[in-house]
Design a protein around this motif. Structure first.
Motif, PDB file in Angstrom:
ATOM      1  N   LEU A 119     -10.602   9.209  -2.700  1.00 24.08           N
ATOM      2  CA  LEU A 119     -10.567   7.867  -2.124  1.00 24.08           C
ATOM      3  C   LEU A 119      -9.123   7.380  -2.152  1.00 24.08           C
ATOM      4  O   LEU A 119      -8.488   7.386  -3.208  1.00 24.08           O
ATOM      5  N   LEU A 120      -8.616   6.962  -0.986  1.00 28.88           N
ATOM      6  CA  LEU A 120      -7.234   6.509  -0.861  1.00 28.88           C
ATOM      7  C   LEU A 120      -7.199   5.077  -0.349  1.00 28.88           C
ATOM      8  O   LEU A 120      -7.885   4.741   0.629  1.00 28.88           O
ATOM      9  N   GLY A 121      -6.420   4.227  -0.973  1.00 23.97           N
ATOM     10  CA  GLY A 121      -6.248   2.852  -0.518  1.00 23.97           C
ATOM     11  C   GLY A 121      -5.015   2.705   0.353  1.00 23.97           C
ATOM     12  O   GLY A 121      -3.985   3.338   0.112  1.00 23.97           O
ATOM     13  N   CYS A 122      -5.126   1.847   1.359  1.00 24.65           N
ATOM     14  CA  CYS A 122      -4.005   1.577   2.263  1.00 24.65           C
ATOM     15  C   CYS A 122      -4.056   0.107   2.662  1.00 24.65           C
ATOM     16  O   CYS A 122      -5.137  -0.406   2.982  1.00 24.65           O
ATOM     17  N   TYR A 123      -2.937  -0.577   2.625  1.00 21.75           N
ATOM     18  CA  TYR A 123      -2.915  -1.934   3.154  1.00 21.75           C
ATOM     19  C   TYR A 123      -3.340  -1.903   4.619  1.00 21.75           C
ATOM     20  O   TYR A 123      -3.051  -0.933   5.345  1.00 21.75           O
ATOM     21  N   HIS A 124      -3.994  -2.969   5.051  1.00 25.59           N
ATOM     22  CA  HIS A 124      -4.437  -3.040   6.435  1.00 25.59           C
ATOM     23  C   HIS A 124      -3.224  -3.145   7.356  1.00 25.59           C
ATOM     24  O   HIS A 124      -2.311  -3.942   7.103  1.00 25.59           O
ATOM     25  N   PRO A 125      -3.186  -2.376   8.454  1.00 25.08           N
ATOM     26  CA  PRO A 125      -2.037  -2.423   9.355  1.00 25.08           C
ATOM     27  C   PRO A 125      -2.068  -3.634  10.296  1.00 25.08           C
ATOM     28  O   PRO A 125      -1.898  -3.508  11.515  1.00 25.08           O
ATOM     29  N   SER A 126      -2.300  -4.801   9.738  1.00 22.81           N
ATOM     30  CA  SER A 126      -2.351  -6.028  10.528  1.00 22.81           C
ATOM     31  C   SER A 126      -0.958  -6.417  10.992  1.00 22.81           C
ATOM     32  O   SER A 126       0.062  -6.000  10.409  1.00 22.81           O
ATOM     33  N   GLN A 127      -0.920  -7.252  11.993  1.00 23.28           N
ATOM     34  CA  GLN A 127       0.367  -7.726  12.486  1.00 23.28           C
ATOM     35  C   GLN A 127       1.137  -8.447  11.385  1.00 23.28           C
ATOM     36  O   GLN A 127       2.348  -8.258  11.227  1.00 23.28           O
ATOM     37  N   GLN A 128       0.438  -9.243  10.581  1.00 23.60           N
ATOM     38  CA  GLN A 128       1.108  -9.976   9.512  1.00 23.60           C
ATOM     39  C   GLN A 128       1.684  -9.026   8.469  1.00 23.60           C
ATOM     40  O   GLN A 128       2.834  -9.176   8.038  1.00 23.60           O
ATOM     41  N   ASN A 129       0.895  -8.035   8.039  1.00 30.46           N
ATOM     42  CA  ASN A 129       1.399  -7.096   7.041  1.00 30.46           C
ATOM     43  C   ASN A 129       2.594  -6.304   7.545  1.00 30.46           C
ATOM     44  O   ASN A 129       3.551  -6.060   6.799  1.00 30.46           O
ATOM     45  N   MET A 130       2.549  -5.900   8.807  1.00 28.37           N
ATOM     46  CA  MET A 130       3.657  -5.132   9.358  1.00 28.37           C
ATOM     47  C   MET A 130       4.881  -6.016   9.585  1.00 28.37           C
ATOM     48  O   MET A 130       6.020  -5.598   9.335  1.00 28.37           O
ATOM     49  N   PHE A 131       4.670  -7.235  10.037  1.00 27.28           N
ATOM     50  CA  PHE A 131       5.791  -8.142  10.328  1.00 27.28           C
ATOM     51  C   PHE A 131       6.530  -8.534   9.059  1.00 27.28           C
ATOM     52  O   PHE A 131       7.767  -8.626   9.037  1.00 27.28           O
ATOM     53  N   THR A 132       5.773  -8.772   7.984  1.00 29.95           N
ATOM     54  CA  THR A 132       6.398  -9.209   6.732  1.00 29.95           C
ATOM     55  C   THR A 132       6.974  -8.047   5.925  1.00 29.95           C
ATOM     56  O   THR A 132       7.681  -8.267   4.944  1.00 29.95           O
ATOM     57  N   GLY A 133       6.660  -6.819   6.312  1.00 29.98           N
ATOM     58  CA  GLY A 133       7.136  -5.668   5.576  1.00 29.98           C
ATOM     59  C   GLY A 133       6.278  -5.297   4.386  1.00 29.98           C
ATOM     60  O   GLY A 133       6.624  -4.371   3.635  1.00 29.98           O
ATOM     61  N   ARG A 134       5.166  -6.006   4.190  1.00 37.63           N
ATOM     62  CA  ARG A 134       4.253  -5.599   3.109  1.00 37.63           C
ATOM     63  C   ARG A 134       3.772  -4.170   3.341  1.00 37.63           C
ATOM     64  O   ARG A 134       3.537  -3.416   2.388  1.00 37.63           O
ATOM     65  N   LEU A 135       3.610  -3.838   4.610  1.00 37.67           N
ATOM     66  CA  LEU A 135       3.279  -2.472   5.004  1.00 37.67           C
ATOM     67  C   LEU A 135       4.279  -2.026   6.060  1.00 37.67           C
ATOM     68  O   LEU A 135       4.574  -2.777   6.989  1.00 37.67           O
ATOM     69  N   THR A 136       4.786  -0.824   5.927  1.00 38.14           N
ATOM     70  CA  THR A 136       5.742  -0.272   6.881  1.00 38.14           C
ATOM     71  C   THR A 136       5.176   1.018   7.473  1.00 38.14           C
ATOM     72  O   THR A 136       4.262   1.632   6.897  1.00 38.14           O
ATOM     73  N   PRO A 137       5.711   1.471   8.611  1.00 38.49           N
ATOM     74  CA  PRO A 137       5.271   2.767   9.137  1.00 38.49           C
ATOM     75  C   PRO A 137       5.434   3.894   8.137  1.00 38.49           C
ATOM     76  O   PRO A 137       4.578   4.785   8.055  1.00 38.49           O
TER      77      PRO A 137
END
Length: 273
Positions: free
Chosen positions: A239-257
């Motif tokens: 089981l692997l966790g990943c932040y949701h690739p939402s626009q907000q997460n990507m825009f704020t840098g909480r999640l990156t490519p």
């Protein structure tokens, strides 16, 4: 009644799209039974014979009045940028392999993404990020997921949402989550023998996965969600966790490519051991 052409095929459809009208990938026919309440969802999910039948049943479900009203209102009103095309406006079935090595589990379709295109994580910015990452990991044949007739294919993954209808403010109510859960449970029972890795997009997907894996978890405290969280299960699954690739997460840098790539590179490595 207004009918509009599908942006790729040019065939005209009502919004929402009636079952069996010819929408690309529609698993249902006009006679497909429609679940009208939670009890019917549980019954139909438990008796679906295979994934094809289950997908058809999911795609016509009407068990949650608030979600039905919302998804159909959105399909009629539309976003201005999509005003010239029809909206699917129905629940979204799982997409991908019927014998996947990797299951990708998210929360719910987007109002102007899956609810418009008829395919999970398709036609919105979250899907743009997700499928680009899946392509970089070698798990799909192209980096974009635009509509249900765009040629996207995979051999080894299946992408699903725990809640199958687009919810207002992206927040399904607890009773709506509970009503929808038998669809996911039935789908999991059908694909579980081949699944080696489950990637959850966000905390809700993680909790849904823990319920699916209840018999596979050690008798200890439930593992906590986090980006990159990894749980090795007694069955050999991961089981692997990943932040949701939402626009907000990507825009704020909480999640990156790069962070997405790390998760799907790990998923790929674990699935093919």
């Amino acid at each position: 009644m207004t009918v509009l052409p599908h942006p790729r095929t040019g065939v005209v459809f009502e919004s929402p799209v009636p079952p069996g009208a010819g929408w690309p990938g529609d698993p249902a026919v006009p006679e497909t039974p429609m679940a009208a309440d939670a009890a019917a969802v549980a019954t139909l999910a438990a008796t679906a014979g295979d994934l094809t039948a289950l997908d058809a049943l999911v795609s016509v479900c009407r068990a949650c009045p608030r979600l039905v009203a919302w998804r159909e209102d959105v399909a009629i009103a539309k976003r201005r940028s999509f005003a010239g095309e029809p909206y699917w406006g129905r629940p979204i079935a799982g997409w991908g392999s019927q014998r996947p090595k990797i299951l990708v589990l998210g929360l719910a379709p987007a109002a102007h993404g899956g609810n418009r295109t008829g395919r999970v994580f398709t036609g919105d910015r979250s899907g743009d990020q997700l499928f680009a990452a899946l392509h970089r990991a070698g798990l799909v044949n192209q980096p974009t997921s635009v509509d249900a007739a765009d040629g996207l294919t995979t051999n080894d993954i299946r992408v699903v949402a725990a809640v199958r209808c687009a919810p207002p403010a992206n927040k399904p109510a607890p009773d709506e989550r509970a009503t929808c859960e038998p669809w996911l449970t039935a789908e999991w029972q059908m694909i579980a023998p081949s699944v080696r890795v489950i990637v959850t997009l966000g905390g809700f997907g993680w909790q849904a996965a823990l319920r699916l894996l209840a018999d596979d978890l050690p008798g200890v405290a439930k593992p906590k969600f986090g980006h990159g969280a990894l749980v090795e299960l007694p069955s050999g699954r991961v089981l692997l966790g990943c932040y949701h690739p939402s626009q907000q997460n990507m825009f704020t840098g909480r999640l990156t490519p790069a962070m997405l790539d790390d998760v799907f590179r790990e998923a790929h490595a674990r699935a093919y051991r």
